[in-house]
Each structure stands twice: as C-alpha cells, then as structure tokens.
Design a protein around this motif. Structure first.
Motif, PDB file in Angstrom:
ATOM      1  N   ALA A   1       0.894  -1.283  -0.132  1.00 50.34           N
ATOM      2  CA  ALA A   1       0.025   0.002  -0.149  1.00 50.34           C
ATOM      3  C   ALA A   1       0.661   1.368   0.042  1.00 50.34           C
ATOM      4  O   ALA A   1       0.260   2.288  -0.661  1.00 50.34           O
ATOM      5  CB  ALA A   1      -0.850  -0.019   1.266  1.00 50.34           C
ATOM      6  N   LYS A   2       1.947   1.223   0.845  1.00 52.75           N
ATOM      7  CA  LYS A   2       2.864   2.244   0.855  1.00 52.75           C
ATOM      8  C   LYS A   2       3.348   2.437  -0.529  1.00 52.75           C
ATOM      9  O   LYS A   2       3.426   3.579  -1.167  1.00 52.75           O
ATOM     10  CB  LYS A   2       3.925   2.052   1.740  1.00 52.75           C
ATOM     11  N   GLU A   3       3.828   1.695  -1.349  1.00 48.38           N
ATOM     12  CA  GLU A   3       4.539   1.607  -2.471  1.00 48.38           C
ATOM     13  C   GLU A   3       3.489   2.071  -3.667  1.00 48.38           C
ATOM     14  O   GLU A   3       3.939   2.786  -4.450  1.00 48.38           O
ATOM     15  CB  GLU A   3       5.194   0.252  -2.996  1.00 48.38           C
ATOM     16  N   GLY A   4       2.360   1.493  -3.655  1.00 48.61           N
ATOM     17  CA  GLY A   4       1.358   1.887  -4.584  1.00 48.61           C
ATOM     18  C   GLY A   4       0.961   3.482  -4.691  1.00 48.61           C
ATOM     19  O   GLY A   4       0.977   4.148  -5.617  1.00 48.61           O
TER      20      GLY A   4
ATOM     21  N   PHE B   1       2.812   6.199  -7.259  1.00 46.38           N
ATOM     22  CA  PHE B   1       1.868   6.892  -8.167  1.00 46.38           C
ATOM     23  C   PHE B   1       2.125   8.300  -7.975  1.00 46.38           C
ATOM     24  O   PHE B   1       2.266   9.105  -8.973  1.00 46.38           O
ATOM     25  CB  PHE B   1       0.525   6.939  -7.493  1.00 46.38           C
ATOM     26  N   LEU B   2       2.620   8.882  -6.909  1.00 50.19           N
ATOM     27  CA  LEU B   2       3.048  10.407  -6.474  1.00 50.19           C
ATOM     28  C   LEU B   2       4.224  10.734  -7.167  1.00 50.19           C
ATOM     29  O   LEU B   2       4.537  11.765  -7.737  1.00 50.19           O
ATOM     30  CB  LEU B   2       3.105  10.636  -4.999  1.00 50.19           C
ATOM     31  N   GLU B   3       5.220   9.544  -7.367  1.00 53.04           N
ATOM     32  CA  GLU B   3       6.647   9.961  -7.888  1.00 53.04           C
ATOM     33  C   GLU B   3       6.443   9.454  -9.335  1.00 53.04           C
ATOM     34  O   GLU B   3       7.565   9.675 -10.028  1.00 53.04           O
ATOM     35  CB  GLU B   3       7.432   9.067  -7.199  1.00 53.04           C
ATOM     36  N   LYS B   4       5.254   9.114  -9.988  1.00 56.23           N
ATOM     37  CA  LYS B   4       5.045   8.814 -11.383  1.00 56.23           C
ATOM     38  C   LYS B   4       6.260   8.009 -11.799  1.00 56.23           C
ATOM     39  O   LYS B   4       6.701   8.113 -12.917  1.00 56.23           O
ATOM     40  CB  LYS B   4       5.183  10.261 -12.228  1.00 56.23           C
TER      41      LYS B   4
END
Length: 299
Positions: A263-266, A270-273
């Motif tokens: 969940a953290k990586e997801g 996403f935020l880091e594109k």
C-alpha cells in the motif's frame, strides 16, 4: 513434475498451461486432470508468476471428455483404475462422500477457483463439454474466431458438470445458461461473445498475443497479493447472501492491506510517477487467517 498431456511454460511473469494432446483434440483424461491440478499448484507456489494463460495445442482447445471408453465413459464403476473402488453399499445405496463419486472435471475447476494467480483462457478452437466448463472458473476468456463452444451434456445423457451449474449463470445470466445447457447445441465465437461468455474474439494468430498483453497489464501494474485477494473476494462474494458479508470482508482486507508495504509503495510510486515495485509476495504475505473458507472444502 514431468507433464505428458499438458505443457507448462513460464516466460517472465506469465505461465502458460497448454493442453497437449493435439492428435486427440486435447480430449480430457484422468491424467490431464491430475497434471492440470499439479500445474496450478506449481504456479501458485512460484512468486515469479503473476498470471496464468490456459490454451490448447493444435486446432482445438479441448474437445471434451475422452470418449475412447465408449458406453462406459461416464460410468466410473466400469472405468477401473483409481476409481474402481465402489461407493455402492451392500444395501444398494450410494455413499455420496466417497471420493469415487467426485467429478474429475470439477476437481480441475475447483483447483482453478482456488488459484492465487489470475487465469486467462485463450480458446484457440473447439471447446466442448469439460473444454467449455473448465473455462468458467477462469477470470477472463478470449477466443479465436475459429473457436466453438458447447455445453453438450444433455445430448450425451448426462448433466452439466465441473461446477458449471454455479459458474455459468453468474457469468452469462440464468436465461442464457439455461438455453445453452438445455439445447446442448454447439455455437460459434460470435455468439459466445454476444452472450457474455467471452471477453473478445481474435484472429487465430492474434489470440495468444492478446491474452499475453492482458496478462502483462496485470503483471506490470498491480500488487500480486492484492490481485490474489481480489480474485478470491469477488468469486467468493458472488454467492454471498448479503452485501453485509462483502462489507465485513472488504473492511478486514482494506485494514490489513492498508498497513502493508504494498500500500505504501502503491501510493508513493503514483506520486513519484514511476512504475511500482511491490515488495509483498503471495507465498509469504497472504492473510489466510481471516478466511474461514480459505482451505478447500472437504468432500
């Protein structure tokens, strides 16, 4: 294990199970049943595998049960071998919990039902009887325009098997399921797609590439543990009596997954594109303790 009637090939994150009796139109046998179950055991245990494709060698997907036993084809007591022990008691009644009464095709579909990896059917040709019903426990079905389908059981003096009385109506609706099963007729890929049995129809040479593209979309973008849980949640809740059952299960799953590295990586990816790199594996991070139905039901 060595396979004789199927082939299992693993290429990157995708496993392909190929029914491999092309001279017999990949007709289903007890050996094929055991090998398919073993192959799904293998793909579940391999964290490299993110999706499974099932197809047939040659011009057929699976032409149904091997009918070489003639009139005894569906009479388990006359087939001998491992099923020769009779469930018939001395008083003539039948012990319905005896393993010899189990439907072989159903053993395959129930194993596919329990798969921890998404399963995609690439139906390359005729798919009749168990060739049609084994697909129902798979998650997506793509067909060649040469494919033909048939739930032909009533035309053979038997009834739908492999759990299809549960699966088929959930996929295509009860009226369509009744028509196909009660007529027992064979129909083409266009009718299968129109009726909701298949997702899409492809030229023969385009079928496996399309199935692989769909498998890669899953493998490259999603968390394997989340996919495994989602697969089980959607299939199992399809038979739940109330949305409250789904709400309770959803709540547990969201709570548990929300604390995970996935969940953290997801969110961060996403935020880091950037493409995600999910850390959790199916072999190590499945929260089986929350599933009262996780283990296979006893016969």
């Amino acid at each position: 294990m060595p396979y004789t009637q199927i082939a299992l090939d693993i290429d990157g994150p995708i496993a392909t199970i190929t029914l491999d009796r092309p001279d017999k139109l990949n007709a289903f046998t007890g050996v094929m049943m055991a090998e398919m179950i073993a192959a799904f055991d293998e793909t579940d245990a391999n964290d490299q595998v993110k999706a499974v494709i099932v197809t047939g060698r040659g011009r057929a997907f699976c032409a149904g049960a091997d009918l070489s036993a003639g009139a005894a084809t569906f009479d388990y007591e006359k087939l001998g071998g491992a099923r020769s022990a009779s469930p018939v008691k001395d008083d003539g009644s039948i012990d319905w919990r005896h393993p010899a009464t189990r439907d072989g095709g159903g053993q395959v579909t129930m194993r596919i039902f329990r798969s921890l990896k998404p399963v995609i059917a690439a139906v390359n040709g005729p798919a009749v009887g168990i060739g049609a019903t084994m697909q129902l426990a798979m998650d997506m079905r793509l067909a060649s325009d040469t494919a033909r389908f048939g739930f032909v059981f009533a035309r053979r003096g038997i009834v739908p098997e492999a759990g299809s009385s549960w699966f088929l109506s959930k996929l295509v609706g009860l009226p369509q399921a009744l028509e196909w099963c009660m007529t027992g007729r064979v129909f083409d890929a266009a009718e299968a797609e129109k009726g909701g049995l298949t997702r899409s129809t492809h030229a023969p040479d385009d079928l496996l590439p399309a199935a692989r593209a769909l498998a890669l979309e899953i493998a490259e973008n999603t968390a394997p543990v989340s996919v495994a849980l989602t697969r089980q949640m959607l299939w199992r809740m399809a038979g739940a009596p109330s949305p409250w059952d789904a709400h309770r299960l959803d709540s547990r799953m969201v709570y548990m997954r929300g604390r995970s590295g996935d969940a953290k990586e997801g969110v961060v990816s996403f935020l880091e594109k950037r493409p995600p790199a999910y850390p959790d594996t199916v072999s190590q991070h499945m929260p089986a303790e929350v599933f009262p139905w996780w283990d296979e039901e006893t016969w």
